[in-house]
Structure formats: structure tokens, C-alpha cells
Write a protein that holds these residues in place. Structure first.
Motif, mmCIF file in Angstrom:
data_model
loop_
_atom_site.group_PDB
_atom_site.id
_atom_site.type_symbol
_atom_site.label_atom_id
_atom_site.label_comp_id
_atom_site.label_asym_id
_atom_site.label_seq_id
_atom_site.Cartn_x
_atom_site.Cartn_y
_atom_site.Cartn_z
ATOM 1 N N LEU A 1 0.672 -1.276 -0.004
ATOM 2 C CA LEU A 1 -0.068 -0.028 0.099
ATOM 3 C C LEU A 1 0.761 1.483 0.072
ATOM 4 O O LEU A 1 0.718 2.176 -0.620
ATOM 5 C CB LEU A 1 -0.962 -0.047 1.189
ATOM 6 N N GLU A 2 1.867 1.351 0.852
ATOM 7 C CA GLU A 2 2.645 2.510 0.886
ATOM 8 C C GLU A 2 3.383 2.805 -0.380
ATOM 9 O O GLU A 2 3.440 3.956 -0.910
ATOM 10 C CB GLU A 2 3.989 2.347 1.899
ATOM 11 N N ASN A 3 3.690 1.886 -1.175
ATOM 12 C CA ASN A 3 4.149 2.152 -2.757
ATOM 13 C C ASN A 3 3.201 2.379 -3.616
ATOM 14 O O ASN A 3 3.372 3.374 -4.314
ATOM 15 C CB ASN A 3 5.032 0.848 -3.089
ATOM 16 N N CYS A 4 2.145 1.964 -3.254
ATOM 17 C CA CYS A 4 1.075 2.160 -4.420
ATOM 18 C C CYS A 4 0.501 3.639 -4.131
ATOM 19 O O CYS A 4 0.344 4.319 -5.006
ATOM 20 C CB CYS A 4 -0.386 1.349 -3.970
ATOM 21 N N ILE A 5 0.442 4.101 -2.791
ATOM 22 C CA ILE A 5 -0.110 5.458 -2.833
ATOM 23 C C ILE A 5 0.896 6.349 -3.164
ATOM 24 O O ILE A 5 0.853 7.437 -4.041
ATOM 25 C CB ILE A 5 -0.294 5.742 -1.243
ATOM 26 N N LEU A 6 2.482 6.144 -2.731
ATOM 27 C CA LEU A 6 3.564 7.133 -3.045
ATOM 28 C C LEU A 6 3.844 7.223 -4.535
ATOM 29 O O LEU A 6 3.951 8.252 -5.361
ATOM 30 C CB LEU A 6 4.920 6.559 -2.614
ATOM 31 N N ASN B 1 11.289 5.729 -19.308
ATOM 32 C CA ASN B 1 11.907 4.428 -19.338
ATOM 33 C C ASN B 1 12.571 4.223 -18.029
ATOM 34 O O ASN B 1 12.543 3.053 -17.434
ATOM 35 C CB ASN B 1 12.996 4.281 -20.520
ATOM 36 N N LEU B 2 13.250 5.250 -17.367
ATOM 37 C CA LEU B 2 14.015 5.072 -16.186
ATOM 38 C C LEU B 2 12.890 4.670 -15.144
ATOM 39 O O LEU B 2 13.068 3.815 -14.170
ATOM 40 C CB LEU B 2 14.810 6.293 -15.665
ATOM 41 N N TYR B 3 11.586 5.324 -14.953
ATOM 42 C CA TYR B 3 10.553 5.052 -14.071
ATOM 43 C C TYR B 3 10.115 3.834 -14.272
ATOM 44 O O TYR B 3 9.857 3.196 -13.441
ATOM 45 C CB TYR B 3 9.669 6.105 -14.183
ATOM 46 N N MET C 1 14.762 8.874 -9.812
ATOM 47 C CA MET C 1 15.050 8.526 -8.305
ATOM 48 C C MET C 1 15.175 9.777 -7.542
ATOM 49 O O MET C 1 14.685 9.873 -6.534
ATOM 50 C CB MET C 1 16.093 7.491 -8.108
ATOM 51 N N ALA C 2 15.788 10.985 -7.925
ATOM 52 C CA ALA C 2 16.043 12.139 -7.322
ATOM 53 C C ALA C 2 14.557 12.704 -7.204
ATOM 54 O O ALA C 2 14.331 13.258 -5.990
ATOM 55 C CB ALA C 2 17.214 13.037 -7.839
ATOM 56 N N MET C 3 13.944 12.569 -8.372
ATOM 57 C CA MET C 3 12.557 13.356 -8.338
ATOM 58 C C MET C 3 11.590 12.471 -7.292
ATOM 59 O O MET C 3 10.812 13.307 -6.380
ATOM 60 C CB MET C 3 11.875 13.151 -9.585
ATOM 61 N N LEU C 4 11.594 11.250 -7.213
ATOM 62 C CA LEU C 4 10.954 10.393 -6.261
ATOM 63 C C LEU C 4 11.312 10.702 -4.879
ATOM 64 O O LEU C 4 10.391 10.866 -4.181
ATOM 65 C CB LEU C 4 11.147 8.994 -6.594
ATOM 66 N N LYS D 1 9.423 13.517 0.219
ATOM 67 C CA LYS D 1 9.576 14.412 1.399
ATOM 68 C C LYS D 1 8.322 15.100 1.848
ATOM 69 O O LYS D 1 8.143 15.770 2.889
ATOM 70 C CB LYS D 1 10.823 15.569 0.992
ATOM 71 N N ASN D 2 7.597 15.324 0.643
ATOM 72 C CA ASN D 2 6.236 16.119 1.046
ATOM 73 C C ASN D 2 6.308 17.488 1.610
ATOM 74 O O ASN D 2 5.789 17.709 2.814
ATOM 75 C CB ASN D 2 5.260 14.914 1.743
ATOM 76 N N LYS D 3 6.907 18.345 1.171
ATOM 77 C CA LYS D 3 7.578 19.646 1.734
ATOM 78 C C LYS D 3 6.100 20.367 1.953
ATOM 79 O O LYS D 3 6.183 21.306 2.547
ATOM 80 C CB LYS D 3 8.351 20.347 0.857
ATOM 81 N N LYS D 4 5.309 20.056 1.003
ATOM 82 C CA LYS D 4 3.947 20.864 1.129
ATOM 83 C C LYS D 4 2.933 20.315 2.263
ATOM 84 O O LYS D 4 1.792 20.908 2.419
ATOM 85 C CB LYS D 4 3.260 20.873 -0.266
ATOM 86 N N ARG D 5 3.301 19.300 2.765
ATOM 87 C CA ARG D 5 2.624 18.429 3.843
ATOM 88 C C ARG D 5 1.172 18.334 3.367
ATOM 89 O O ARG D 5 0.240 18.512 3.978
ATOM 90 C CB ARG D 5 2.533 19.535 5.200
ATOM 91 N N GLU D 6 1.108 17.784 1.976
ATOM 92 C CA GLU D 6 -0.267 17.399 1.410
ATOM 93 C C GLU D 6 -0.639 15.993 2.189
ATOM 94 O O GLU D 6 0.146 15.138 2.591
ATOM 95 C CB GLU D 6 -0.130 17.258 0.091
ATOM 96 N N GLN D 7 -1.839 15.889 2.330
ATOM 97 C CA GLN D 7 -2.467 14.815 2.794
ATOM 98 C C GLN D 7 -2.528 13.694 1.774
ATOM 99 O O GLN D 7 -3.086 13.703 0.729
ATOM 100 C CB GLN D 7 -3.933 15.022 3.283
#
Length: 88
Positions: A2-7, A25-27, A59-62, A67-73
């Protein structure tokens, strides 16, 4: 898991439409090659170092997204309607 599915699904919704073909392709490789889903989660959250074969701009983007800097739910996967929307 579940954690990966959401992320990964929220990351995809926010980023796939603006990724280059090489990044896509990298993704694709990232989400399909590791044999353990927990590895992707640990790399994205920096709980474990990312192996060199997966260390790239996607991977850097991911990692930055995780980090969710905007603190989104982020409690659920997005609805899939965004797949049918025209690119922004």
C-alpha cells in the motif's frame, strides 16, 4: 504494498505527463525491476541507499516527492481520471 501504491501513483499523477521519454523508461525500470517493493520505498524515503543502477534523476525526483514538503494529505491513491485528461 500500500505505501508504494500511494507514493508511486501520486508521483505518477504529478510527474508522468512532463517526463521525457528517457525519464519514462527509467521510471518503468524502477517500478518493474526490483524484486522487493520495500526496496523502492526505502530508497525513496532514504531509509536505505539507492543502488547505483537506480540512482538517476527520476529517483531524485521520487525522493524529493516523498519528502512531501507541502505537507499534502496523502492517504489514498488518486482516481484514474487524470489518465484521460489532456496534458497540462
Amino acid at each position: 504494498m500500500l505505501e508504494n501504491c500511494i507514493l508511486l501513483s501520486l508521483f505518477a499523477k504529478e510527474n508522468l505527463n512532463r517526463m521525457s521519454e528517457q525519464q519514462l523508461n527509467l521510471y518503468d525500470r524502477l517500478i518493474n525491476e526490483p524484486s522487493n517493493d520495500w526496496d523502492i520505498y526505502y530508497w525513496a524515503t532514504e531509509a536505505k541507499p539507492t543502488p547505483s543502477e537506480f540512482e538517476n534523476d527520476v529517483m531524485a525526483m521520487l525522493r524529493e516527492f516523498a519528502k512531501n514538503k507541502k505537507r499534502e494529505q496523502r492517504l489514498r491513491q488518486p482516481d484514474l481520471e487524470y489518465l484521460f485528461e489532456p496534458p497540462r
